[in-house]
Design a protein around this motif. Structure first.
Motif, short mmCIF file in Angstrom:
data_model
loop_
_atom_site.label_atom_id
_atom_site.label_comp_id
_atom_site.label_asym_id
_atom_site.label_seq_id
_atom_site.Cartn_x
_atom_site.Cartn_y
_atom_site.Cartn_z
N LYS A 128 -11.68 -10.65 -13.83
CA LYS A 128 -12.03 -10.22 -15.18
C LYS A 128 -13.52 -10.39 -15.44
CE LYS A 128 -7.54 -10.99 -17.31
NZ LYS A 128 -6.77 -11.82 -18.27
N HIS A 129 -14.16 -11.30 -14.70
CA HIS A 129 -15.58 -11.58 -14.86
C HIS A 129 -16.41 -11.04 -13.69
CE1 HIS A 129 -14.41 -14.09 -18.19
NE2 HIS A 129 -13.55 -14.68 -17.40
N ASP A 130 -15.76 -10.37 -12.75
CA ASP A 130 -16.44 -9.86 -11.56
C ASP A 130 -15.99 -8.42 -11.31
OD1 ASP A 130 -17.67 -9.38 -9.15
OD2 ASP A 130 -16.58 -10.93 -8.04
N GLN A 131 -16.63 -7.50 -12.00
CA GLN A 131 -16.25 -6.10 -11.88
C GLN A 131 -16.53 -5.53 -10.49
OE1 GLN A 131 -14.51 -4.49 -14.49
NE2 GLN A 131 -14.42 -6.68 -14.90
N GLU A 132 -17.46 -6.13 -9.76
CA GLU A 132 -17.72 -5.67 -8.39
C GLU A 132 -16.47 -5.86 -7.53
OE1 GLU A 132 -20.34 -6.46 -4.39
OE2 GLU A 132 -20.75 -7.68 -6.14
N ALA A 133 -15.77 -6.95 -7.73
CA ALA A 133 -14.56 -7.19 -6.94
C ALA A 133 -13.54 -6.08 -7.17
CB ALA A 133 -13.97 -8.55 -7.29
N LEU A 134 -13.36 -5.66 -8.42
CA LEU A 134 -12.41 -4.58 -8.69
C LEU A 134 -12.86 -3.26 -8.08
CD1 LEU A 134 -11.14 -5.21 -12.31
CD2 LEU A 134 -9.98 -5.61 -10.16
N ARG A 135 -14.16 -2.98 -8.15
CA ARG A 135 -14.67 -1.76 -7.51
C ARG A 135 -14.42 -1.79 -6.01
NH1 ARG A 135 -18.79 -2.55 -11.24
NH2 ARG A 135 -20.10 -3.61 -9.72
N GLU A 136 -14.64 -2.95 -5.40
CA GLU A 136 -14.40 -3.08 -3.95
C GLU A 136 -12.92 -2.97 -3.62
OE1 GLU A 136 -16.46 -3.19 -1.29
OE2 GLU A 136 -18.03 -2.72 -2.73
N LEU A 137 -12.07 -3.56 -4.45
CA LEU A 137 -10.62 -3.46 -4.23
C LEU A 137 -10.18 -2.00 -4.31
CD1 LEU A 137 -7.91 -4.76 -3.67
CD2 LEU A 137 -7.73 -5.25 -6.14
N SER A 138 -10.69 -1.30 -5.29
CA SER A 138 -10.38 0.13 -5.42
C SER A 138 -10.88 0.89 -4.19
CB SER A 138 -11.02 0.69 -6.69
OG SER A 138 -10.84 2.06 -6.78
N ARG A 139 -12.07 0.56 -3.74
CA ARG A 139 -12.67 1.25 -2.58
C ARG A 139 -11.87 1.00 -1.30
NH1 ARG A 139 -15.71 0.16 1.69
NH2 ARG A 139 -15.97 -2.03 1.16
N VAL A 140 -11.57 -0.26 -1.00
CA VAL A 140 -10.92 -0.55 0.29
C VAL A 140 -9.49 -0.03 0.35
CG1 VAL A 140 -12.39 -2.56 0.72
CG2 VAL A 140 -10.11 -2.91 -0.22
N THR A 141 -8.84 0.10 -0.79
CA THR A 141 -7.45 0.58 -0.78
C THR A 141 -7.36 2.10 -0.71
OG1 THR A 141 -7.40 0.31 -3.19
CG2 THR A 141 -6.41 -1.45 -1.85
N ARG A 142 -8.49 2.78 -0.67
CA ARG A 142 -8.43 4.23 -0.43
C ARG A 142 -8.87 4.56 1.00
NH1 ARG A 142 -13.36 4.49 -3.71
NH2 ARG A 142 -15.00 5.15 -2.31
N LEU A 143 -9.22 3.53 1.77
CA LEU A 143 -9.63 3.72 3.17
C LEU A 143 -8.42 3.58 4.09
CD1 LEU A 143 -12.93 1.65 3.04
CD2 LEU A 143 -12.68 4.14 2.92
N ARG A 144 -8.62 3.89 5.36
CA ARG A 144 -7.55 3.82 6.36
C ARG A 144 -7.10 2.38 6.56
NH1 ARG A 144 -7.86 4.58 12.54
NH2 ARG A 144 -5.72 5.15 13.03
N CYS A 145 -5.81 2.18 6.55
CA CYS A 145 -5.22 0.85 6.74
C CYS A 145 -4.42 0.84 8.04
CB CYS A 145 -4.28 0.53 5.58
SG CYS A 145 -5.02 0.68 3.95
N LEU A 146 -4.34 -0.32 8.67
CA LEU A 146 -3.56 -0.49 9.89
C LEU A 146 -2.93 -1.88 9.90
CD1 LEU A 146 -5.91 0.94 12.68
CD2 LEU A 146 -3.82 1.98 11.80
N PHE A 147 -1.88 -2.02 10.70
CA PHE A 147 -1.29 -3.34 10.91
C PHE A 147 -2.26 -4.19 11.71
CE2 PHE A 147 2.74 -1.28 9.97
CZ PHE A 147 3.44 -2.28 9.33
N LYS A 148 -2.42 -5.45 11.33
CA LYS A 148 -3.20 -6.39 12.12
C LYS A 148 -2.40 -6.73 13.37
CE LYS A 148 -5.22 -9.84 10.20
NZ LYS A 148 -5.51 -11.03 9.41
N ALA A 149 -3.08 -6.93 14.47
CA ALA A 149 -2.41 -7.24 15.74
C ALA A 149 -1.59 -8.52 15.62
CB ALA A 149 -3.44 -7.38 16.86
N ASP A 150 -0.41 -8.49 16.21
CA ASP A 150 0.48 -9.65 16.30
C ASP A 150 0.89 -10.20 14.93
OD1 ASP A 150 0.30 -9.51 19.09
OD2 ASP A 150 -1.51 -10.73 19.07
#
Length: 128
Positions: A72-94
Motif C-alpha cells: 500500500k506504501h510501495d506502488q513500485e512493487a505493485l507495478r512490478e507484480l503486474s509486470r512479472v505476471t504478464r511475462l512467460r512463466c515456467l515450473f522451477k526445476a525439481d
C-alpha cells in the motif's frame, strides 16, 4: 575439455533452474487474476490469491497481511507484480512451483504453488 566447460556453464545458467512443462489452466487463471488485481491495486483480491505464509522479503517476512500493508506504501512493487505476471512463466526445476518470469535472476519474481484451495501466489521477491 570444452564440453566439460560448456556443461558447467549450462548448469549454472538461470535457464537450468526451470522446467518446460505445460502450466495448468487453473494456474494460468490465478496468474492472470494476480496481474489484474495488481494493476487495479485491488488489495482484497490480491490477498485472496496469496498463501497466508506469503514470502515477500528475505528479512524473515512471511505473512500475506504484512505484504499487503507494505505494498500500500510501495506502488513500485505493485507495478512490478503486474509486470512479472504478464511475462512467460515456467515450473522451477525439481519443484511444484511456477515462477514468473521464468528466468528472473535476482530481479522481481512471483511464485505460485498448488494448495488445498487451488493455485496461490506463495512469494513475490527481488534479490538473492
Amino acid at each position: 575439455m570444452l564440453a566439460v566447460f560448456l556443461m558447467l556453464v549450462a548448469s549454472a545458467s538461470p535457464q537450468a533452474r526451470v522446467v518446460k512443462r505445460p502450466i495448468p489452466q487453473d494456474a494460468k487463471s490465478v496468474i492472470r487474476s494476480v496481474h489484474v488485481a495488481a494493476q487495479a491495486k485491488d488489495y482484497r483480491a490480491l490477498k485472496a490469491l496469496m498463501v497466508p505464509e506469503f514470502k515477500w522479503s528475505f528479512g524473515g517476512d512471511s505473512d500475506a497481511d504484512q505484504a499487503i500493508e507494505a505494498w500500500k506504501h510501495d506502488q513500485e512493487a505493485l507495478r512490478e507484480l503486474s509486470r512479472v505476471t504478464r511475462l512467460r512463466c515456467l515450473f522451477k526445476a525439481d519443484t511444484k512451483t511456477i515462477q514468473c518470469p521464468a528466468n528472473s535472476g535476482i530481479y522481481y519474481r512471483a511464485g505460485f504453488t498448488k494448495t488445498a484451495e487451488g493455485w496461490r501466489m506463495s512469494y513475490f521477491v527481488a534479490g538473492d
